[in-house]
Design an enzyme around this catalytic site. Sequence first.
Site, PDB file in Angstrom:
ATOM      1  N   CYS A   2      -2.675  10.582 -36.502  1.00 11.54           N
ATOM      2  CA  CYS A   2      -3.400  11.682 -37.122  1.00 11.54           C
ATOM      3  C   CYS A   2      -3.205  12.945 -36.285  1.00 11.54           C
ATOM      4  O   CYS A   2      -3.139  12.891 -35.063  1.00 11.54           O
ATOM      5  CB  CYS A   2      -4.896  11.438 -37.271  1.00 11.54           C
ATOM      6  N   ARG A  27       2.804  12.729 -36.366  1.00  8.93           N
ATOM      7  CA  ARG A  27       1.638  11.911 -36.020  1.00  8.93           C
ATOM      8  C   ARG A  27       1.105  11.099 -37.202  1.00  8.93           C
ATOM      9  O   ARG A  27       0.225  10.251 -37.027  1.00  8.93           O
ATOM     10  CB  ARG A  27       0.512  12.797 -35.475  1.00  8.93           C
ATOM     11  N   TRP A  77      -2.837   9.243 -40.461  1.00  7.49           N
ATOM     12  CA  TRP A  77      -2.203   7.928 -40.366  1.00  7.49           C
ATOM     13  C   TRP A  77      -3.360   6.946 -40.526  1.00  7.49           C
ATOM     14  O   TRP A  77      -4.231   6.853 -39.668  1.00  7.49           O
ATOM     15  CB  TRP A  77      -1.514   7.761 -39.013  1.00  7.49           C
ATOM     16  N   ASN A 103      -9.288  12.298 -35.316  1.00 13.53           N
ATOM     17  CA  ASN A 103      -8.215  11.388 -34.924  1.00 13.53           C
ATOM     18  C   ASN A 103      -8.838  10.363 -33.988  1.00 13.53           C
ATOM     19  O   ASN A 103      -9.521  10.742 -33.040  1.00 13.53           O
ATOM     20  CB  ASN A 103      -7.111  12.170 -34.203  1.00 13.53           C
ATOM     21  N   GLY A 104      -8.601   9.085 -34.249  1.00 14.26           N
ATOM     22  CA  GLY A 104      -9.166   8.044 -33.386  1.00 14.26           C
ATOM     23  C   GLY A 104      -9.825   6.969 -34.222  1.00 14.26           C
ATOM     24  O   GLY A 104      -9.620   6.898 -35.435  1.00 14.26           O
ATOM     25  N   GLU A 487      16.404  -2.913 -28.525  1.00  9.35           N
ATOM     26  CA  GLU A 487      16.215  -1.516 -28.931  1.00  9.35           C
ATOM     27  C   GLU A 487      17.050  -1.193 -30.180  1.00  9.35           C
ATOM     28  O   GLU A 487      16.582  -0.523 -31.102  1.00  9.35           O
ATOM     29  CB  GLU A 487      16.582  -0.591 -27.757  1.00  9.35           C
ATOM     30  N   LYS A 491      15.541   0.033 -33.734  1.00  7.79           N
ATOM     31  CA  LYS A 491      15.946   1.280 -34.406  1.00  7.79           C
ATOM     32  C   LYS A 491      16.259   0.995 -35.870  1.00  7.79           C
ATOM     33  O   LYS A 491      15.842   1.721 -36.760  1.00  7.79           O
ATOM     34  CB  LYS A 491      17.188   1.914 -33.743  1.00  7.79           C
ATOM     35  N   GLU A 494      13.019   0.112 -37.895  1.00  7.49           N
ATOM     36  CA  GLU A 494      12.003   1.145 -38.150  1.00  7.49           C
ATOM     37  C   GLU A 494      12.465   2.235 -39.102  1.00  7.49           C
ATOM     38  O   GLU A 494      11.644   2.796 -39.807  1.00  7.49           O
ATOM     39  CB  GLU A 494      11.383   1.703 -36.870  1.00  7.49           C
ATOM     40  N   HIS A 510      19.168 -22.225 -29.889  1.00  8.15           N
ATOM     41  CA  HIS A 510      17.884 -22.940 -29.756  1.00  8.15           C
ATOM     42  C   HIS A 510      16.985 -22.688 -30.964  1.00  8.15           C
ATOM     43  O   HIS A 510      15.774 -22.850 -30.886  1.00  8.15           O
ATOM     44  CB  HIS A 510      17.190 -22.536 -28.458  1.00  8.15           C
ATOM     45  N   LYS A 610       4.433   8.832 -34.571  1.00 19.63           N
ATOM     46  CA  LYS A 610       5.122   8.926 -33.281  1.00 19.63           C
ATOM     47  C   LYS A 610       4.209   8.636 -32.095  1.00 19.63           C
ATOM     48  O   LYS A 610       4.614   7.974 -31.155  1.00 19.63           O
ATOM     49  CB  LYS A 610       5.757  10.308 -33.124  1.00 19.63           C
TER      50      LYS A 610
END
Length: 615
Positions: A2, A27, A77, A103-104, A487, A491, A494, A510, A610
Amino acid sequence: MCGIVGYIGKRDVVSVLLKGLTNLEYRGYDSAGMALQDCGEIKIYKTLGKLVNLKNELENKKSELKHPSSGIGHIRWATHGSPSLVNAHPHTCSCGKLVVVHNGIIENYKELREELIKKGCVFRSQTDTETIAHLVADEYANTKNLEEAVRNSVKKLQGAYAVCVIHKDAPDIIVGARKHAPMLVGIGDGENFIASDTPAIIEYTKRTIYLDDNEIAVISQNSVKVTDINGHEVIKKVETLPWEPVALSKLGFKHFMLKEIYEQSDVIRNLLNGKLYDIDECVKLDEVKIDKEILKNLNKIEIIACGTSLHAALAGKYIIEDFAGISVEVEASSEYIYRKTTTNASTLVIGVSQSGETADTITAIKQAKAKNSHVLIITNRPDSNMARLADSLIPVNAGIEVSVAATKSYTAQLISFYLLAIHLAEIKGSMEKSYLKNIKHELIQLPSKIEEILSNTSNIKECARKYSSYKNFIYIARGINLATAYEGALKLKEISYINATGYPAGELKHGPIAMLDETMPVLSILMPGGITYEKVLSNSEEAKARNAKLIALTSSDDKNIDALFDVVIRIPKISEILSPALTCVPLQLLAYYIAEFLGKDVDQPRNLAKSVTVE
Ligand code: M6R
């Protein structure tokens, strides 16, 4: 998550808020909203989805507005309550005179909500935020003072908040408060700003005050007052922002992500500058403020991080253990905070974070500090909350990273680990000088090698085109490039929403090998001359035997793999230990091009934000 922005002053309030929200859209983008003080009335506009919808709504309704003098804006968000119009911020009290953006997460919102309902408040949304609106309005009814009402209310809140409040009857002020969520005030001439993060205000002012937990700011057109939770005035330091507005431009690239990938060579040059001049000289890392004798005898390091930063941390473990022979543990911050750790005063704890605002990492760092560990923070945001907790700080100086998918900050974190590990090795004398000289030589050459990769990406684009319709990918590697495999897979996941998983190559047989067939490409990261090369090659053979399509990421001197692999992507020759700084680049590009072919929203992938400022 947010983003919040508030403005009071003579400029066009709608434009300032929209600009601020645009620069905060990383955000969250589930919904957007704005409340304006307009000649004795409060007008609220909300739309679902991206900010562009709010822009269009305001454009269509601009004839409704007389002359707004201040306002607060929000991009969401979603945490509590689905992304819907009714849950979009701003939220109001029952009579609509008091408006809040937040926000929170308010952890005790259910109890508060029940109490407020008993008092007659009418709730419309499923959010925790609406509770704040009713709570402050309830206090305001008694105090008739917005600052006091906010102060009394936040004392009752448990959890995390950065909150901005306006009231129809107090049109000359905006009140902000924060706890465990970022908030800053931007100071202008005859105007003031309040926001979650600096990009929201950078176009207008560089003078900033960072609020600390439990502080309350009251801004008017010509004044800023900050008080603590007990109402005592706090004299705050005015800091100057290091960023330039140009940092928020795509500079002709189609997406921020692509621009940020292409910036990586300069980012490395920047970071090495002043720290590594000459291969015959020691690395200068004055940022590490630990006594050399203590560093010499250090026998345990813990690295805590999330997401991409966690992958950089994993590479960091290999690098530090290799160069300095110090045992390193790496852990996701969200796991670290819920177990009995053995962290103590003789542990060096390293927190890694692009944003410096990741809630889990901040909590973990606070826990480590409580155990008297020296905390070293590696971050791209020296102005962040995490940086403020640091005993030592390595700013990676990658410049603002806008795309939700981290790229240049990852490379900068990796380089920071190389510098730190060399620094430790030089203090401890744990490595041959000639070995370290070679490493430094290779480090200095990295930027031009990255430029070489970026100068011809047609092979990567072609690979992306060929495989963009596949639904599942496996990335395998061993040793230091395991971090690259994780990584690279992250990428792809996402930004393209394709299922991609990184595995240690030796683990394939395995279990994961059961999934392999012609529908599952396996991407192998191989480093000729490295200790893991032959093994990864054998593991790739095993995948081929199960009909998997094989993609190799290897170096230019690898002569004997063309027959085995369907596609070969090459990077310039490099030693295995340094290779993650190069191998990450083609994988960033592969993910980017696949997402592009699929028409995905590269810079703002669904469900993500982000800065993850909630635990
Ligand atoms: O700001 P941080 O580095 O602390 O963020 C950690 C993760 O949220 C972040 O790396 C996330 O995984 C990115 N979307 C990765 O591209």
